[in-house]
Design an enzyme around this catalytic site. Structure first.
Site, PDB file in Angstrom:
ATOM      1  N   LYS A  43       0.917  -1.343  -0.098  1.00 30.68           N
ATOM      2  CA  LYS A  43       0.043  -0.043  -0.106  1.00 30.68           C
ATOM      3  C   LYS A  43       1.009   1.379  -0.072  1.00 30.68           C
ATOM      4  CE  LYS A  43      -3.287  -1.241  -0.613  1.00 30.68           C
ATOM      5  NZ  LYS A  43      -3.685  -1.912  -1.923  1.00 30.68           N
ATOM      6  N   HIS A 103       7.256  -7.417  -2.441  1.00 30.27           N
ATOM      7  CA  HIS A 103       6.906  -6.909  -1.156  1.00 30.27           C
ATOM      8  C   HIS A 103       7.908  -7.168   0.006  1.00 30.27           C
ATOM      9  CE1 HIS A 103       3.237  -4.582  -2.248  1.00 30.27           C
ATOM     10  NE2 HIS A 103       2.535  -5.723  -2.195  1.00 30.27           N
ATOM     11  N   SER A 133      -4.812   2.508   4.422  1.00 33.64           N
ATOM     12  CA  SER A 133      -4.988   1.903   3.005  1.00 33.64           C
ATOM     13  C   SER A 133      -4.967   0.314   3.052  1.00 33.64           C
ATOM     14  CB  SER A 133      -3.815   2.321   2.335  1.00 33.64           C
ATOM     15  OG  SER A 133      -3.926   1.666   0.816  1.00 33.64           O
TER      16      SER A 133
HETATM   17  S1  PPS Z   1      -0.585  -2.999  -2.996  1.00 29.79           S
HETATM   18  O1  PPS Z   1      -1.696  -3.752  -3.230  1.00 29.79           O
HETATM   19  O2  PPS Z   1       0.409  -3.235  -2.243  1.00 29.79           O
HETATM   20  O3  PPS Z   1       0.135  -3.372  -4.457  1.00 29.79           O
HETATM   21  O4  PPS Z   1      -0.958  -1.496  -3.222  1.00 29.79           O
HETATM   22  P1  PPS Z   1      -0.221  -0.286  -3.590  1.00 29.79           P
HETATM   23  O5  PPS Z   1      -0.273  -0.287  -5.125  1.00 29.79           O
HETATM   24  O6  PPS Z   1       1.214  -0.148  -3.162  1.00 29.79           O
HETATM   25  O7  PPS Z   1      -0.824   0.991  -3.070  1.00 29.79           O
HETATM   26  C1  PPS Z   1      -2.184   1.432  -3.266  1.00 29.79           C
HETATM   27  C2  PPS Z   1      -2.231   2.819  -2.694  1.00 29.79           C
HETATM   28  O8  PPS Z   1      -1.745   3.496  -3.682  1.00 29.79           O
HETATM   29  C3  PPS Z   1      -2.647   4.448  -4.189  1.00 29.79           C
HETATM   30  N1  PPS Z   1      -2.521   4.962  -5.544  1.00 29.79           N
HETATM   31  C4  PPS Z   1      -2.423   6.156  -5.950  1.00 29.79           C
HETATM   32  N2  PPS Z   1      -2.263   6.955  -5.226  1.00 29.79           N
HETATM   33  C5  PPS Z   1      -1.829   8.202  -5.903  1.00 29.79           C
HETATM   34  N3  PPS Z   1      -1.841   8.319  -7.397  1.00 29.79           N
HETATM   35  C6  PPS Z   1      -1.871   7.269  -8.244  1.00 29.79           C
HETATM   36  N4  PPS Z   1      -1.688   7.112  -9.338  1.00 29.79           N
HETATM   37  C7  PPS Z   1      -2.030   5.948  -7.371  1.00 29.79           C
HETATM   38  N5  PPS Z   1      -2.205   4.626  -7.671  1.00 29.79           N
HETATM   39  C8  PPS Z   1      -2.537   3.989  -6.771  1.00 29.79           C
HETATM   40  C9  PPS Z   1      -4.086   3.676  -3.844  1.00 29.79           C
HETATM   41  O9  PPS Z   1      -5.043   4.533  -4.269  1.00 29.79           O
HETATM   42  C10 PPS Z   1      -3.898   3.122  -2.442  1.00 29.79           C
HETATM   43  O10 PPS Z   1      -3.836   4.138  -1.790  1.00 29.79           O
HETATM   44  P2  PPS Z   1      -5.200   4.525  -0.885  1.00 29.79           P
HETATM   45  O11 PPS Z   1      -4.794   5.260   0.250  1.00 29.79           O
HETATM   46  O12 PPS Z   1      -5.715   3.209  -0.328  1.00 29.79           O
HETATM   47  O13 PPS Z   1      -5.880   5.241  -1.890  1.00 29.79           O
END
Ligand code: PPS
Length: 289
Positions: A43, A103, A133
């Protein structure tokens, strides 16, 4: 697909139950020199960075990034659920250059990545937003155990008893090793603040030289809004019994500071206390606002 299987422990690290079955293959994984590995604590911006790098290696050609969902274009090394190709199988079959999601904490990264000097990009995010998240992700993705209440999940987070273990060791250990091993260490909050600056760091690190208009296109294609609407980036092609976006969308808010609408004053104080202790032996700092 087993629904809500319990967490297992492999090599001292808590991992999603089904992933434990493929652990030996993960440790034996054969990296390649051309590999680009995106390492994160869950996340923390994995999908965002994956989309940026995939666009970059295809010189910003959007049609190429529509060839498959993000989890197919950028396979997840540790991924393993019954009746589906595992991350290691998907990656073994892939031509170079491969972009790999991972991860794992530093000490459990398969040794071949170090031997081959694969390119490693680490993305870190402030732990309060990671906590929120991750809690919602546990709720919507049934490969996780039931997270319980937010308060119960907060306790598990502080104790490091969630998939991929303690957040603090993860970010600190990768921070420590970053110079020794030439790792690009980036922050989610910096990406939000000035995406182009961070995109250029990635470009330089992976040895690309793209013109300004292509970089602009990459930035526009990887905004939260665009990725949330992009079925090849937002995980919406996954069956509902595996990820239920009506419980909480994968692309949830994509901001810094959402923790403020989740943590009570008491929970925040408890978290600050944990953070102070857990981060007392590092110069690594985070932005929470
Ligand atoms: S995972 O399941 O570990 O692969 O998730 P990960 O991709 O690391 O994290 C998901 C969070 O990243 C946010 N997200 C973004 N934020 C801003 N801009 C962009 N382009 C973007 N893409 C993914 C996503 O909404 C999750 O955060 P939260 O706080 O839950 O919204």
């Amino acid at each position: 697909m087993v629904s809500r299987p319990p967490i297992k422990v492999v090599s001292g690290m808590p991992i999603l139950g089904p992933f434990a079955e493929n652990w030996e293959n993960v440790q034996r994984f054969q990296a390649r020199e051309e590999d680009i590995v995106i390492v994160t604590y869950p996340k923390s911006g994995t999908t965002w960075m994956s989309e940026i790098v995939d666009l970059m290696i295809h010189n910003g050609d959007v049609t190429k990034t529509q060839r498959g969902a993000i989890f197919e274009r950028v396979p997840f090394l540790e991924y393993a659920v019954r009746d589906m190709p595992s991350g290691t199988e998907a990656l073994d079959a892939r031509e170079s250059p491969r972009v790999i999601k991972c991860h794992l904490p530093v000490h459990l990264l398969p040794s071949s990545f170090w031997e081959k000097k694969s390119k490693i990009i680490y993305v870190a995010r402030n732990p309060k937003d990671v906590l929120v998240s991750y809690y919602h992700f546990y709720r919507m993705a049934t490969v996780h155990p039931d997270p319980g209440t937010f308060d119960e999940f907060l306790q598990l987070f502080i104790e490091g008893k969630i998939a991929f273990g303690p957040w603090s060791d993860h970010v600190k250990d990768w921070w420590k090793i970053r110079q020794q091993r030439d790792i690009l260490y980036l922050f989610f909050e910096d990406m939000l603040e000035e995406p182009m600056r961070e995109i250029k760091k990635v470009m330089k690190f992976i040895g690309k030289d793209l013109p300004e208009d292509v970089l602009e296109k990459i930035q526009q294609r990887t905004t939260f809004k665009t990725m949330k609407e992009n079925h090849m980036a937002n995980y919406s092609t996954i069956p509902t019994h595996v990820m239920d976006h009506s419980i909480s969308p994968f692309m949830r808010k994509g901001i810094c500071g959402d923790w403020k609408s989740h943590l009570t004053v008491a929970q925040n104080e408890l978290f600050d206390e944990y953070y102070k202790t857990a981060m007392s032996d590092t110069d690594l700092t985070f932005r929470f606002d």
